[in-house]
Write a protein that holds these residues in place. Structure first.
Motif, PDB file in Angstrom:
ATOM      1  N   ASP A 122      62.679  25.839  20.446  1.00 31.10           N
ATOM      2  CA  ASP A 122      62.864  27.287  20.466  1.00 31.10           C
ATOM      3  C   ASP A 122      61.717  28.033  19.790  1.00 31.10           C
ATOM      4  O   ASP A 122      61.837  29.217  19.457  1.00 31.10           O
ATOM      5  CB  ASP A 122      64.189  27.670  19.807  1.00 31.10           C
ATOM      6  N   HIS A 123      60.581  27.378  19.587  1.00 31.54           N
ATOM      7  CA  HIS A 123      59.421  27.990  18.936  1.00 31.54           C
ATOM      8  C   HIS A 123      58.602  28.769  19.964  1.00 31.54           C
ATOM      9  O   HIS A 123      58.055  28.193  20.905  1.00 31.54           O
ATOM     10  CB  HIS A 123      58.570  26.900  18.282  1.00 31.54           C
ATOM     11  N   HIS A 124      58.524  30.069  19.794  1.00 26.91           N
ATOM     12  CA  HIS A 124      57.740  30.944  20.666  1.00 26.91           C
ATOM     13  C   HIS A 124      56.812  31.812  19.821  1.00 26.91           C
ATOM     14  O   HIS A 124      57.012  31.952  18.611  1.00 26.91           O
ATOM     15  CB  HIS A 124      58.647  31.857  21.499  1.00 26.91           C
ATOM     16  N   VAL A 125      55.824  32.376  20.473  1.00 28.93           N
ATOM     17  CA  VAL A 125      54.967  33.377  19.845  1.00 28.93           C
ATOM     18  C   VAL A 125      55.270  34.717  20.497  1.00 28.93           C
ATOM     19  O   VAL A 125      55.171  34.851  21.726  1.00 28.93           O
ATOM     20  CB  VAL A 125      53.466  33.047  19.999  1.00 28.93           C
ATOM     21  N   ALA A 126      55.678  35.683  19.707  1.00 26.30           N
ATOM     22  CA  ALA A 126      55.959  37.031  20.207  1.00 26.30           C
ATOM     23  C   ALA A 126      54.778  37.936  19.901  1.00 26.30           C
ATOM     24  O   ALA A 126      54.303  37.989  18.769  1.00 26.30           O
ATOM     25  CB  ALA A 126      57.223  37.582  19.552  1.00 26.30           C
ATOM     26  N   ILE A 127      54.294  38.614  20.920  1.00 26.84           N
ATOM     27  CA  ILE A 127      53.210  39.589  20.779  1.00 26.84           C
ATOM     28  C   ILE A 127      53.841  40.975  20.888  1.00 26.84           C
ATOM     29  O   ILE A 127      54.412  41.321  21.925  1.00 26.84           O
ATOM     30  CB  ILE A 127      52.128  39.419  21.858  1.00 26.84           C
ATOM     31  N   ILE A 128      53.737  41.751  19.829  1.00 25.99           N
ATOM     32  CA  ILE A 128      54.312  43.100  19.819  1.00 25.99           C
ATOM     33  C   ILE A 128      53.173  44.098  19.664  1.00 25.99           C
ATOM     34  O   ILE A 128      52.463  44.102  18.664  1.00 25.99           O
ATOM     35  CB  ILE A 128      55.319  43.275  18.672  1.00 25.99           C
ATOM     36  N   GLY A 129      52.991  44.921  20.668  1.00 23.13           N
ATOM     37  CA  GLY A 129      51.935  45.927  20.651  1.00 23.13           C
ATOM     38  C   GLY A 129      52.510  47.331  20.606  1.00 23.13           C
ATOM     39  O   GLY A 129      53.580  47.597  21.164  1.00 23.13           O
ATOM     40  N   ILE A 130      51.801  48.221  19.951  1.00 26.60           N
ATOM     41  CA  ILE A 130      52.256  49.606  19.857  1.00 26.60           C
ATOM     42  C   ILE A 130      51.083  50.558  20.023  1.00 26.60           C
ATOM     43  O   ILE A 130      49.953  50.264  19.622  1.00 26.60           O
ATOM     44  CB  ILE A 130      52.962  49.872  18.499  1.00 26.60           C
ATOM     45  N   GLY A 131      51.361  51.678  20.647  1.00 28.69           N
ATOM     46  CA  GLY A 131      50.398  52.770  20.741  1.00 28.69           C
ATOM     47  C   GLY A 131      51.076  54.046  20.274  1.00 28.69           C
ATOM     48  O   GLY A 131      52.158  54.388  20.756  1.00 28.69           O
ATOM     49  N   ILE A 132      50.488  54.712  19.294  1.00 30.04           N
ATOM     50  CA  ILE A 132      51.033  55.964  18.761  1.00 30.04           C
ATOM     51  C   ILE A 132      50.005  57.062  18.978  1.00 30.04           C
ATOM     52  O   ILE A 132      48.830  56.907  18.647  1.00 30.04           O
ATOM     53  CB  ILE A 132      51.354  55.837  17.258  1.00 30.04           C
ATOM     54  N   ASN A 133      50.446  58.169  19.541  1.00 30.94           N
ATOM     55  CA  ASN A 133      49.553  59.309  19.746  1.00 30.94           C
ATOM     56  C   ASN A 133      49.298  59.994  18.410  1.00 30.94           C
ATOM     57  O   ASN A 133      50.226  60.486  17.773  1.00 30.94           O
ATOM     58  CB  ASN A 133      50.168  60.313  20.720  1.00 30.94           C
ATOM     59  N   LEU A 134      48.047  60.008  17.982  1.00 28.26           N
ATOM     60  CA  LEU A 134      47.683  60.724  16.759  1.00 28.26           C
ATOM     61  C   LEU A 134      47.309  62.166  17.060  1.00 28.26           C
ATOM     62  O   LEU A 134      47.561  63.070  16.273  1.00 28.26           O
ATOM     63  CB  LEU A 134      46.503  60.028  16.072  1.00 28.26           C
ATOM     64  N   ASP A 135      46.692  62.373  18.209  1.00 26.76           N
ATOM     65  CA  ASP A 135      46.209  63.691  18.618  1.00 26.76           C
ATOM     66  C   ASP A 135      46.217  63.704  20.143  1.00 26.76           C
ATOM     67  O   ASP A 135      46.663  62.757  20.777  1.00 26.76           O
ATOM     68  CB  ASP A 135      44.793  63.916  18.067  1.00 26.76           C
ATOM     69  N   ASP A 136      45.756  64.773  20.745  1.00 19.86           N
ATOM     70  CA  ASP A 136      45.562  64.811  22.200  1.00 19.86           C
ATOM     71  C   ASP A 136      46.842  65.000  22.997  1.00 19.86           C
ATOM     72  O   ASP A 136      46.842  64.822  24.213  1.00 19.86           O
ATOM     73  CB  ASP A 136      44.874  63.529  22.690  1.00 19.86           C
ATOM     74  N   ALA A 137      47.961  65.339  22.375  1.00 19.90           N
ATOM     75  CA  ALA A 137      49.214  65.463  23.113  1.00 19.90           C
ATOM     76  C   ALA A 137      49.144  66.530  24.210  1.00 19.90           C
ATOM     77  O   ALA A 137      49.721  66.366  25.280  1.00 19.90           O
ATOM     78  CB  ALA A 137      50.361  65.775  22.158  1.00 19.90           C
ATOM     79  N   ARG A 138      48.420  67.586  23.943  1.00 21.82           N
ATOM     80  CA  ARG A 138      48.358  68.664  24.929  1.00 21.82           C
ATOM     81  C   ARG A 138      47.724  68.192  26.227  1.00 21.82           C
ATOM     82  O   ARG A 138      48.262  68.436  27.315  1.00 21.82           O
ATOM     83  CB  ARG A 138      47.578  69.851  24.360  1.00 21.82           C
ATOM     84  N   SER A 139      46.584  67.492  26.130  1.00 20.64           N
ATOM     85  CA  SER A 139      45.929  67.023  27.359  1.00 20.64           C
ATOM     86  C   SER A 139      46.756  65.944  28.036  1.00 20.64           C
ATOM     87  O   SER A 139      46.816  65.880  29.275  1.00 20.64           O
ATOM     88  CB  SER A 139      44.521  66.506  27.041  1.00 20.64           C
ATOM     89  N   LEU A 140      47.415  65.086  27.255  1.00 20.09           N
ATOM     90  CA  LEU A 140      48.280  64.063  27.847  1.00 20.09           C
ATOM     91  C   LEU A 140      49.461  64.700  28.568  1.00 20.09           C
ATOM     92  O   LEU A 140      49.854  64.244  29.648  1.00 20.09           O
ATOM     93  CB  LEU A 140      48.779  63.102  26.765  1.00 20.09           C
ATOM     94  N   SER A 141      50.031  65.720  27.980  1.00 18.68           N
ATOM     95  CA  SER A 141      51.156  66.409  28.614  1.00 18.68           C
ATOM     96  C   SER A 141      50.753  66.980  29.967  1.00 18.68           C
ATOM     97  O   SER A 141      51.513  66.903  30.942  1.00 18.68           O
ATOM     98  CB  SER A 141      51.675  67.533  27.708  1.00 18.68           C
ATOM     99  N   MET A 142      49.538  67.526  30.040  1.00 23.08           N
ATOM    100  CA  MET A 142      49.068  68.098  31.302  1.00 23.08           C
ATOM    101  C   MET A 142      48.801  67.018  32.344  1.00 23.08           C
ATOM    102  O   MET A 142      49.169  67.160  33.509  1.00 23.08           O
ATOM    103  CB  MET A 142      47.803  68.921  31.044  1.00 23.08           C
ATOM    104  N   SER A 143      48.189  65.902  31.927  1.00 19.40           N
ATOM    105  CA  SER A 143      47.853  64.858  32.893  1.00 19.40           C
ATOM    106  C   SER A 143      49.080  64.086  33.357  1.00 19.40           C
ATOM    107  O   SER A 143      49.130  63.623  34.498  1.00 19.40           O
ATOM    108  CB  SER A 143      46.824  63.893  32.289  1.00 19.40           C
ATOM    109  N   LEU A 144      50.087  63.961  32.508  1.00 19.50           N
ATOM    110  CA  LEU A 144      51.289  63.204  32.866  1.00 19.50           C
ATOM    111  C   LEU A 144      52.419  64.094  33.381  1.00 19.50           C
ATOM    112  O   LEU A 144      53.442  63.597  33.851  1.00 19.50           O
ATOM    113  CB  LEU A 144      51.787  62.414  31.652  1.00 19.50           C
ATOM    114  N   ASP A 145      52.241  65.395  33.266  1.00 12.96           N
ATOM    115  CA  ASP A 145      53.226  66.370  33.732  1.00 12.96           C
ATOM    116  C   ASP A 145      54.571  66.207  33.020  1.00 12.96           C
ATOM    117  O   ASP A 145      55.629  66.321  33.636  1.00 12.96           O
ATOM    118  CB  ASP A 145      53.411  66.273  35.249  1.00 12.96           C
ATOM    119  N   ARG A 146      54.548  65.903  31.758  1.00 15.43           N
ATOM    120  CA  ARG A 146      55.745  65.868  30.921  1.00 15.43           C
ATOM    121  C   ARG A 146      55.302  66.028  29.469  1.00 15.43           C
ATOM    122  O   ARG A 146      54.164  65.732  29.138  1.00 15.43           O
ATOM    123  CB  ARG A 146      56.536  64.573  31.099  1.00 15.43           C
ATOM    124  N   ARG A 147      56.212  66.488  28.636  1.00 15.30           N
ATOM    125  CA  ARG A 147      55.823  66.784  27.268  1.00 15.30           C
ATOM    126  C   ARG A 147      55.592  65.515  26.465  1.00 15.30           C
ATOM    127  O   ARG A 147      56.410  64.605  26.463  1.00 15.30           O
ATOM    128  CB  ARG A 147      56.883  67.651  26.564  1.00 15.30           C
TER     129      ARG A 147
END
Length: 259
Positions: free
Chosen positions: A149-174
């Motif tokens: 039962d020995h596995h390696v778990a890879i946990i990745g995260i991305g947190i928006n520090l800035d740029d939310a306004r441009s991301l909201s426009m490009s993704l069409d959601r807040r």
């Protein structure tokens, strides 16, 4: 901080991690750690941490690309040894999200903590707008495998520090970012990026250690404390088709969404 300084700060702050690297550019921190986990040589002792200022092929769930810009996003992955049967590995996805949400809430003043919540399976939200995303992948441990039962778990995260306004426009959601959180919360305004990395990485490390010995005891109750979907009407969509519709009612002990 620049990558070299970021690396030095995190190495000093996380002595329990056997390998800590922070680079300016890579394809994907999750993919890089997965390749190392499957290799037959190199540093085998874990946990590992790999962060990047920019990812050219960063991924979210279901193969979605992760939009990022150097300096605007905090992105890193950790590799942990876990001792779980294959059937329990999917539970790591909501579990990792709960741990992050609890950790980030503790960086805020008490009055603002309820505004930071989790959308199943593991999106981190600020006032119902996406602040961060998590990707969990697992592979069997290589030649250093200690048990079935020995596995390696890879946990990745991305947190928006800035740029939310441009991301909201490009993704069409807040979309939300930590700069928005900091404007609303004096405690959040004092948090530096490397501190956020160390708090999350250490919380994952401690939580994974507990899971390997105690399982996911109490996960539905912990999820309920950060649940950003409870009571909301949701559609379960696969390949463009609505499979189920209902009102979110927490999760079961394996982390599956209840309607």
């Amino acid at each position: 901080p620049m990558p070299e300084q970021m690396q030095a700060l995190i190495r000093k702050g996380l002595p329990e991690f056997r390998q800590v690297e922070w680079v300016g550019l890579t394809d994907s921190t999750n993919a890089d750690l997965m390749e190392r986990a499957r290799a037959e040589s190199g540093v085998l002792a874990r946990p590992w941490l790999l962060g990047a200022h920019l990812q050219t092929r960063g991924r979210g769930r279901s193969g979605r690309s992760w939009q990022n810009r150097s300096g605007a996003n905090l992105m890193f992955s950790c590799a942990f040894d876990v001792f779980l049967p294959p059937s329990s590995l999917p539970t790591l996805s909501p579990f990792a999200g709960v741990v992050v949400c609890e950790t980030l809430r503790n960086l805020l003043t008490a009055a603002n903590r309820p505004f930071l919540a989790m959308k199943w399976p593991n999106d981190i939200q600020w006032r119902f707008a996406k602040l961060g995303g998590i990707l969990v992948e697992a592979t069997r441990a290589g030649t250093a495998r200690l048990s079935a039962d020995h596995h390696v778990a890879i946990i990745g995260i991305g947190i928006n520090l800035d740029d939310a306004r441009s991301l909201s426009m490009s993704l069409d959601r807040r979309i939300a970012d930590w700069a928005e959180v900091a404007r609303a919360d004096s405690a959040a305004a004092r948090v530096r990026p490397e501190q956020m990395v160390m708090r999350i990485a250490r919380a994952w490390y401690e939580a994974i250690s507990e899971v390997s010995t105690q399982g996911f005891n109490g996960l539905p109750q912990r999820y309920a404390m950060v649940d950003g979907l409870v009571g909301q009407r949701v559609d379960i969509i696969d390949d463009g088709r609505v499979l189920n519709t209902g009102h979110a009612a927490g999760i079961d002990p394996t982390g599956r969404l209840l309607l």
